[in-house]
Design a protein around this motif. Structure first.
Motif, PDB file in Angstrom:
ATOM      1  N   ALA A   1      38.334  35.435  27.016  1.00 52.23           N
ATOM      2  CA  ALA A   1      39.375  36.079  26.214  1.00 52.23           C
ATOM      3  C   ALA A   1      39.249  35.807  24.725  1.00 52.23           C
ATOM      4  O   ALA A   1      39.931  36.451  23.922  1.00 52.23           O
ATOM      5  N   ASN A   2      38.360  34.878  24.334  1.00 53.53           N
ATOM      6  CA  ASN A   2      38.226  34.521  22.922  1.00 53.53           C
ATOM      7  C   ASN A   2      37.118  35.286  22.213  1.00 53.53           C
ATOM      8  O   ASN A   2      36.920  35.102  21.009  1.00 53.53           O
ATOM      9  N   LEU A   3      36.388  36.127  22.925  1.00 46.06           N
ATOM     10  CA  LEU A   3      35.283  36.860  22.313  1.00 46.06           C
ATOM     11  C   LEU A   3      35.798  37.843  21.262  1.00 46.06           C
ATOM     12  O   LEU A   3      36.734  38.603  21.513  1.00 46.06           O
ATOM     13  N   SER A   4      35.155  37.849  20.111  1.00 47.80           N
ATOM     14  CA  SER A   4      35.490  38.819  19.075  1.00 47.80           C
ATOM     15  C   SER A   4      34.676  40.095  19.287  1.00 47.80           C
ATOM     16  O   SER A   4      33.662  40.099  20.007  1.00 47.80           O
ATOM     17  N   GLU A   5      35.108  41.176  18.662  1.00 49.89           N
ATOM     18  CA  GLU A   5      34.341  42.417  18.756  1.00 49.89           C
ATOM     19  C   GLU A   5      32.938  42.238  18.200  1.00 49.89           C
ATOM     20  O   GLU A   5      31.969  42.791  18.741  1.00 49.89           O
ATOM     21  N   ASP A   6      32.801  41.463  17.144  1.00 48.95           N
ATOM     22  CA  ASP A   6      31.476  41.223  16.568  1.00 48.95           C
ATOM     23  C   ASP A   6      30.589  40.459  17.553  1.00 48.95           C
ATOM     24  O   ASP A   6      29.384  40.747  17.652  1.00 48.95           O
ATOM     25  N   GLU A   7      31.165  39.509  18.258  1.00 49.30           N
ATOM     26  CA  GLU A   7      30.373  38.765  19.244  1.00 49.30           C
ATOM     27  C   GLU A   7      29.938  39.669  20.388  1.00 49.30           C
ATOM     28  O   GLU A   7      28.797  39.578  20.862  1.00 49.30           O
ATOM     29  N   VAL A   8      30.829  40.536  20.853  1.00 53.91           N
ATOM     30  CA  VAL A   8      30.458  41.463  21.925  1.00 53.91           C
ATOM     31  C   VAL A   8      29.355  42.401  21.437  1.00 53.91           C
ATOM     32  O   VAL A   8      28.383  42.679  22.165  1.00 53.91           O
ATOM     33  N   ASP A   9      29.469  42.886  20.206  1.00 59.80           N
ATOM     34  CA  ASP A   9      28.405  43.713  19.624  1.00 59.80           C
ATOM     35  C   ASP A   9      27.080  42.960  19.614  1.00 59.80           C
ATOM     36  O   ASP A   9      26.026  43.525  19.948  1.00 59.80           O
ATOM     37  N   ARG A  10      27.139  41.694  19.243  1.00 62.12           N
ATOM     38  CA  ARG A  10      25.913  40.890  19.174  1.00 62.12           C
ATOM     39  C   ARG A  10      25.302  40.700  20.553  1.00 62.12           C
ATOM     40  O   ARG A  10      24.081  40.818  20.719  1.00 62.12           O
ATOM     41  N   VAL A  11      26.145  40.415  21.559  1.00 66.08           N
ATOM     42  CA  VAL A  11      25.641  40.256  22.917  1.00 66.08           C
ATOM     43  C   VAL A  11      24.952  41.538  23.376  1.00 66.08           C
ATOM     44  O   VAL A  11      23.824  41.514  23.900  1.00 66.08           O
ATOM     45  N   ALA A  12      25.619  42.665  23.175  1.00 60.33           N
ATOM     46  CA  ALA A  12      25.064  43.937  23.628  1.00 60.33           C
ATOM     47  C   ALA A  12      23.764  44.271  22.912  1.00 60.33           C
ATOM     48  O   ALA A  12      22.785  44.713  23.534  1.00 60.33           O
ATOM     49  N   ALA A  13      23.719  44.046  21.606  1.00 66.09           N
ATOM     50  CA  ALA A  13      22.504  44.334  20.838  1.00 66.09           C
ATOM     51  C   ALA A  13      21.347  43.443  21.287  1.00 66.09           C
ATOM     52  O   ALA A  13      20.195  43.893  21.392  1.00 66.09           O
ATOM     53  N   THR A  14      21.669  42.180  21.566  1.00 65.48           N
ATOM     54  CA  THR A  14      20.622  41.256  21.993  1.00 65.48           C
ATOM     55  C   THR A  14      20.118  41.615  23.385  1.00 65.48           C
ATOM     56  O   THR A  14      18.909  41.528  23.657  1.00 65.48           O
ATOM     57  N   LEU A  15      21.030  42.039  24.272  1.00 64.28           N
ATOM     58  CA  LEU A  15      20.591  42.471  25.600  1.00 64.28           C
ATOM     59  C   LEU A  15      19.715  43.718  25.486  1.00 64.28           C
ATOM     60  O   LEU A  15      18.685  43.842  26.179  1.00 64.28           O
ATOM     61  N   ARG A  16      20.083  44.648  24.622  1.00 62.19           N
ATOM     62  CA  ARG A  16      19.246  45.835  24.411  1.00 62.19           C
ATOM     63  C   ARG A  16      17.842  45.422  23.944  1.00 62.19           C
ATOM     64  O   ARG A  16      16.829  45.950  24.417  1.00 62.19           O
ATOM     65  N   ALA A  17      17.797  44.499  23.006  1.00 64.33           N
ATOM     66  CA  ALA A  17      16.510  44.050  22.501  1.00 64.33           C
ATOM     67  C   ALA A  17      15.705  43.344  23.591  1.00 64.33           C
ATOM     68  O   ALA A  17      14.480  43.496  23.673  1.00 64.33           O
ATOM     69  N   ALA A  18      16.406  42.560  24.438  1.00 68.04           N
ATOM     70  CA  ALA A  18      15.721  41.849  25.530  1.00 68.04           C
ATOM     71  C   ALA A  18      15.114  42.825  26.524  1.00 68.04           C
ATOM     72  O   ALA A  18      13.977  42.629  26.973  1.00 68.04           O
ATOM     73  N   ILE A  19      15.853  43.870  26.858  1.00 63.20           N
ATOM     74  CA  ILE A  19      15.351  44.850  27.820  1.00 63.20           C
ATOM     75  C   ILE A  19      14.156  45.601  27.226  1.00 63.20           C
ATOM     76  O   ILE A  19      13.185  45.919  27.928  1.00 63.20           O
ATOM     77  N   GLY A  20      14.200  45.857  25.934  1.00 62.99           N
ATOM     78  CA  GLY A  20      13.130  46.623  25.315  1.00 62.99           C
ATOM     79  C   GLY A  20      11.948  45.797  24.861  1.00 62.99           C
ATOM     80  O   GLY A  20      10.930  46.352  24.415  1.00 62.99           O
ATOM     81  N   SER A  21      12.057  44.486  24.938  1.00 66.88           N
ATOM     82  CA  SER A  21      10.986  43.622  24.405  1.00 66.88           C
ATOM     83  C   SER A  21       9.789  43.539  25.343  1.00 66.88           C
ATOM     84  O   SER A  21       9.879  43.851  26.516  1.00 66.88           O
TER      85      SER A  21
END
Length: 376
Positions: free
Chosen positions: A356-376
């Motif tokens: 419940a403490n996740l900020s929108e910026d943190e969620v954006d960062r998680v999603a962007a990093t997962l995208r990069a991980a899948i594409g790496s």
């Protein structure tokens, strides 16, 4: 990498309210288990879960064992268990001497498949133990119909389900007995702790007796004018929650609606950011139930290397983990069958940060990093 740069997989929401609750318990002079603060928490939790009785325990495993014991599970019995779950569920059946018979799961919401339950029933079956996987309730109407048709009891492992509901009915009220966890990664938490809920007064009374060594708790004798001496006539356990933890849980109950809403917002943001990502399937939340999102678990395509993705996430400050266990493959149970849906998802699920403490910026960062991980 500094700890502040890491997005944690799970995180409790605690603060001044919980500290004040602890101070109130200290001031009361009653810190041990099953005291007046526990009693107050039990009354509040029964209201939240829509039942007549709630019993606070020191963890969910204790609540599971108590529930199975008062339902009568014993050596020679079989209990059908939803397979995709932390092994505390199967362990609790084995603790009674009964045998856990694991049943495969739905491929979409990962709770036990009612058809698999029906197929697993034998003359030795006495009950069904369904699991609300990551908090989303299982198919209780179908499971109740099966239980009634075969003369079985039904139990709900609601370890992750505080704040959830099924067709308008709160988790905790969906079976003969339900059990909850207040472990540190759950939606509401005292670090550890649990609860048993039921609408059956006879089961509640028996569970309350057994959870304090087989006698009524000391609070019941507190205002006696003589010197009552309890008699032990049944072997019980020490499964009490301390009043200190109960005080924390009272404060957490005040937060429950807000905490669930915050997790739902995080889940919605993940859905928008990851819904079109090739190689990843986002989790399903069914419209007829409220999902409290204890965890957010994505399913990776079979050709995606989960270990490589996890390594990339961690190297970039994103904590992650596998989903949960395909219990039937754990050696402790000696289970001989193969449950293909659960076994497959056990290898492809990946839990990413959810709290419940996740900020929108943190969620954006998680999603962007997962995208990069899948594409790496």
């Amino acid at each position: 990498m500094f700890l502040s740069d890491v997005v944690s997989l799970g995180q409790p929401t605690v603060g001044e309210e919980e500290l004040r609750a602890i101070a109130d318990v200290f001031a009361s002079g009653w810190l041990s288990g099953a005291g007046p603060t526990c009693q107050k928490f039990e009354q509040r939790f029964a209201e939240v879960t829509g039942v007549t009785d709630a019993l606070a325990t020191n963890n969910c495993g204790a609540a599971l064992h108590l529930g199975l014991t008062v339902l009568g599970a014993q050596a020679g019995d079989e209990v059908i268990v939803g397979d995709y779950t932390f092994p505390a569920t199967g362990h609790s059946v084995a603790w009674t001497g009964a045998t856990p018979v694991f049943a495969d799961i739905r491929p979409d919401i990962w709770s036990v498949d009612p058809a698999a339950v029906e197929a697993a029933i034998t003359p030795r079956t006495v009950g069904i133990l369904a699991v609300d996987v990551f908090g989303q309730p299982a198919d209780y109407d179908e499971l109740r119909a099966i239980a009634d048709r075969h003369g079985l009891w039904l139990m709900e492992d609601a370890a992750c389900s505080a704040g959830a509901s099924y067709k308008g009915r709160p988790a905790g009220s969906l079976a003969d007995i339900a059990t909850f966890s207040f472990h540190g990664r759950k939606g509401i938490t005292a670090g550890e702790g649990g609860a048993l809920t039921t609408n059956k007064s006879d089961l509640a009374a028996h569970a309350r007796k057994l959870h304090t060594y087989g006698i009524a708790p000391a609070l019941s004798r507190e205002n006696s004018t003589d010197l009552p001496i309890p008699t032990f006539d049944e072997l019980g356990f020490n499964y009490r929650l301390s009043d200190v933890a109960a005080g924390i849980m009272l404060a957490q109950l005040d937060r429950l609606t807000t905490l669930v809403a915050a997790r739902q917002a995080v889940a919605a943001q993940y859905g928008e950011l990851l819904g079109d990502l090739d190689g990843v399937t986002t989790p399903v939340a069914l419209e007829d139930r409220v999902h409290p999102w204890q965890s957010y678990v994505v399913t990776l395509d079979p050709d995606v290397d989960r270990g490589r993705v996890a390594t990339y996430l961690k190297a970039n400050g994103i904590q992650c983990n596998f989903g949960t266990y395909a219990s039937h493959i754990q050696p402790v149970y000696g289970f001989s069958g193969h449950l293909p849906v659960s076994a497959d998802l056990f290898l492809r699920h990946l839990a990413i940060p959810m709290h419940a403490n996740l900020s929108e910026d943190e969620v954006d960062r998680v999603a962007a990093t997962l995208r990069a991980a899948i594409g790496s």
